[in-house]
Design a protein around this motif. Structure first.
Motif, short mmCIF file in Angstrom:
data_model
loop_
_atom_site.label_atom_id
_atom_site.label_comp_id
_atom_site.label_asym_id
_atom_site.label_seq_id
_atom_site.Cartn_x
_atom_site.Cartn_y
_atom_site.Cartn_z
N ALA A 160 0.83 -1.21 0.00
CA ALA A 160 0.00 0.00 0.00
C ALA A 160 0.86 1.26 0.00
N LEU A 161 1.94 1.24 0.80
CA LEU A 161 2.83 2.40 0.86
C LEU A 161 3.54 2.62 -0.47
N TRP A 164 1.06 4.18 -2.90
CA TRP A 164 0.74 5.57 -2.54
C TRP A 164 1.89 6.51 -2.87
N ASP A 167 2.15 6.90 -6.74
CA ASP A 167 1.07 7.70 -7.32
C ASP A 167 1.11 9.15 -6.85
N SER A 168 1.49 9.38 -5.60
CA SER A 168 1.42 10.73 -5.04
C SER A 168 2.69 11.55 -5.28
N GLN A 307 -5.14 -4.41 -7.68
CA GLN A 307 -4.72 -3.47 -6.63
C GLN A 307 -5.03 -4.04 -5.24
#
Length: 536
Positions: A160-161, A164, A167-168, A307
């Motif tokens: 998940a990290l 993130w 994407d961020s 995902q």
């Protein structure tokens, strides 16, 4: 806090040991998280750096560099202390992370990951050895659950990290995020680990270390490429295996004559050591056969998207944490482990049997329960193996014993991956030829040599869908038929892996009855060095 004083052993006592333990947990967290974070970001990295042909090398270079250095770090740390090698590993890992984040081509990233892997070898061996410097085997059992919880949380958080961050911000930050953790760990090592003064001059077996590395590299390359880049019986594969085995045979002969060998041959004469190694490999094989390709089953049968499938391992990790905590408390109170090992092996068999019952009607809830059960067994048994081995040998060679065990286990993982991958590929291809509609057989040749798992990625499916769009209105229907056949074939292949995993689980359970038992040692574990210091 004052810097640790010079002493003759690696043992850590007093309040300082809690800061050292915190440093170990921090190192375990970010080093284990690194692999899952990078894996999640790889599709984006490939799209940016344009080097799909070098995709596997991003992981292979890291794995090879870390694997071949583990036994060297362990041996040297017994003589010169953990501190210099722990610091060296953290610095190398941090520098490798920084260079990886700056990479502007795939070849640069591969070399940076190899550089990072040299540091990772120390980070794989030094934390486990340091825990032995802090807690005796009986004390360590109580804290096993905490260590496994950190490992489990990092495995859950990592995917998940990684997604993130990618994407961020940018994929480069999946490497940069290691730097603050590494800096904190460096300060922790500086102020908590003692500087060790060697009591006598030691002749380091550098030639033996070089021979070991030269022999391992072709063998690791052979297993990495087998069944994917080259066929198992191809001339290149045979050359790599035969050449590597010859050099490793020379290494064994050399080690028998060396005054202070890197890998001590006498370790393998100890029944606890050899039985634990075999059990560790069998547990690893069970995990590969049962869990390595489980996300494929979850995506193909249950319909969880790619995902969300990153969270598939979470139930197993929950069981892993609970199992390690319970078994740790039992061992700490009783000082015994053989009966617990057999119970853990039985739970692993039950978990593997449950996975073998899964079919096209299986729900996600059932999968979760099955994984928790398997995780309970594996979580109880795997840490136990490390503890009983350290308990069976004198404290002064703990680093060597620990790193040798870890080294052999890592080789087992390297060997298992291509073997199970080949089993999956073979069953996938056989089932696909039967499942694929006759109108789509022309596309089967295009799937030959392609990693079956990669066909379920979002990027691969978009690429296939685009190709079918050339056929107009019927193209989409053809695409759906192809993907249904691919998923059914993948499911068939994974179900065969579950059967293989069950075989290894049963062998593991049987093997636990051959594990000799020595009551876990308390403070007397360090007594040998204390007596030597008193008599000096």
């Amino acid at each position: 806090m004052a810097q640790a004083a010079v002493q003759s052993t690696n043992q850590i006592t007093g309040q300082r040991k809690w800061w050292a333990f915190a440093t170990v947990l921090l190192t375990m967290f970010f080093s284990s998280m690194d692999q899952t974070v990078v894996s999640t970001a790889m599709p984006t990295i490939i799209g940016d750096l344009h080097g799909f042909n070098l995709y596997a090398w991003v992981f292979t270079a890291y794995m090879m560099a870390s694997s071949v250095t583990v036994p060297i770090y362990g041996k040297l740390s017994d003589v010169f202390g953990r501190k210099p090698f722990y610091l060296f590993g953290l610095i190398m890992f941090g520098l490798g992370s920084a260079v990886s984040g700056q990479a502007h081509s795939m070849i640069e990233l591969v070399w940076a990951r190899a550089f990072q892997g040299i540091g990772a070898g120390a980070m794989m061996s030094m934390p486990r050895a340091t825990v032995g410097d802090i807690f005796s085997p009986k004390e360590r059992a109580k804290w096993m659950g905490v260590m496994m919880a950190v490992f489990g949380i990092s495995s859950i958080v990592g995917p998940a990290l990684g997604g993130w961050i990618t994407d961020s911000f940018s994929w480069r930050w999946v490497f940069y995020i290691n730097l603050p953790f590494a800096v904190l760990a460096i300060f922790g090592v500086l102020f908590t680990l003692p500087r060790v003064r060697a009591e006598h001059r030691v002749k380091v077996d550098w030639l033996g270390s070089v021979i070991l590395v030269v022999g391992l590299i072709p063998v690791l390359l052979g297993f990495t490429w087998a069944g994917t880049k080259y066929a198992w019986g191809s001339p290149i594969e045979l050359t790599l295996f035969i050449g590597g085995v010859i050099v490793l045979a020379i290494f064994i002969l050399w080690e028998r004559r060396a005054s202070d060998p890197v890998l001590t041959p006498s370790l393998f004469k100890n029944r606890i050591f050899t039985t634990s190694l075999i059990l560790g490999i069998l547990v690893g094989m069970t995990m590969f056969g049962s869990l390595m390709f489980l996300p494929v089953f979850v995506q193909g049968v249950i319909g969880l998207n790619a995902q969300d499938s990153g969270w598939v391992m979470t139930p197993m990790m929950v069981g892993f944490i609970i199992g390690s905590m319970v078994s740790g408390q039992v061992m700490s109170k009783t000082g015994r482990y053989k009966f617990l090992g057999s119970i853990s092996g039985a739970i692993i068999v039950v978990g593997s049997l449950l996975l073998n019952q899964m079919n096209v009607h299986t729900t996600w809830g059932t999968v979760m329960v099955d994984m928790v059960v398997l995780g309970l067994g594996i979580g109880s048994l795997m840490p136990l193996m490390n503890m009983v081995v350290q308990n069976a040998f004198p404290y002064k060679i703990m680093g060597t014993v620990n790193s040798t065990q870890q080294f052999v286990s890592s080789l087992g993982g390297v060997i298992a991956s291509p073997i199970f991958g080949s089993i999956l590929d073979k069953n996938f291809s056989a089932k696909l030829s039967k499942t694929l509609p006759a109108s789509l057989h022309q596309f089967q040749s295009k799937l030959a040599g392609v990693n079956p798992q990669s066909l379920l990625t979002k990027q691969a499916q978009q690429s296939i869908s685009t190709e079918f769009s050339k056929y107009g209105a019927t193209g989409h229907q053809m695409y759906l038929q192809l993907m249904d056949a691919v998923k059914a074939s993948l499911t068939f292949g994974v179900q065969h892996l579950f059967k293989v995993g069950l075989v290894f689980a049963v062998l593991c359970f049987i093997g636990t009855f051959f594990l000799p038992e020595i009551k876990l040692k308390g403070k007397e574990y360090y007594q040998e060095h204390k007596l030597a210091e008193d008599n000096a």
